[in-house]
Scaffold this motif. Structure first.
Motif: not given
Length: 206
Positions: A117-122
């Motif tokens: 989820r964090g990588l998708a936000a980046l």
């Protein structure tokens, strides 16, 4: 493009070593002072924009930094929200480890989902702000798990991040790379990460 992932300032629950997760605890005065103090350090590089998790402690940290640097404060980014710790929220960290040693916490967001989820936000930030260098105020577990997905290491092996610790990631073409972890060069941190991974492999093989 470089994105600096910054852990929010201290809250009273941080000070008391309680699990926070999605519980929306505000900054305390120490946390506000920490956010003001980091401005000088961040001013050493050029930044175009600051965003944050929607949780109040991250949002206020970002607002203080934005004011200090004269930056635009972008809208909250849902993907940067901290992991939901379910029944563990409000529980002392040491008690969490004792009550749920396998981290099978009722109601908690699965560990494996957090870094993705964090990588998708980046990725979305990169798409929304191509070529811009962005400050992103988020949360300790979210940041560690995102860095771990990028580097291919176990998030549990990453060092704990203090309040206002800053970790840098870079997008080159379609490839993300970790540059720093809590201010330390990733090449130095990777030595410990690789050593822990090798130790676990040896233990499993024995």
């Amino acid at each position: 493009m470089v994105i600096a992932l910054i852990r929010h300032g201290q809250t009273d629950w941080n000070h008391a070593a309680l699990m926070q997760g999605r519980t929306d605890i505000p900054l305390n005065e120490t946390g506000r002072a920490q956010a003001r103090a980091v401005v000088e350090q961040l001013a050493e590089s050029d930044w175009d924009l600051i965003v944050s998790s929607p949780l109040g402690r991250a949002r206020e940290t970002a607002a203080i930094i934005a004011d200090g640097l004269g930056l635009e404060l972008g809208p909250p980014v849902e993907g940067l929200t901290e992991q939901d710790f379910g029944d563990a929220e409000g529980v002392r960290v040491v008690d969490v480890h004792e009550r749920w040693p396998d981290r099978n916490i009722p109601g908690a967001e699965p560990d494996a989902a957090v870094g993705e989820r964090g990588l998708a936000a980046l990725v979305q930030l990169a798409a929304d702000h191509p070529g811009r260098n962005v400050l992103a105020v988020a949360h300790g577990t979210l940041i560690r798990r995102t860095l771990a997905v990028i580097s291919g290491h176990d998030a549990h092996d990453y060092p704990r991040l203090d309040n206002l610790a800053t970790s840098h990631v870079q997008l080159d073409g379609d490839t993300w790379a970790v540059l720093t972890v809590g201010g330390a060069p990733f090449d130095e941190v990777r030595i410990d990460l690789d050593a822990r991974a090798a130790q676990l492999t040896a233990e499993l093989a024995s």
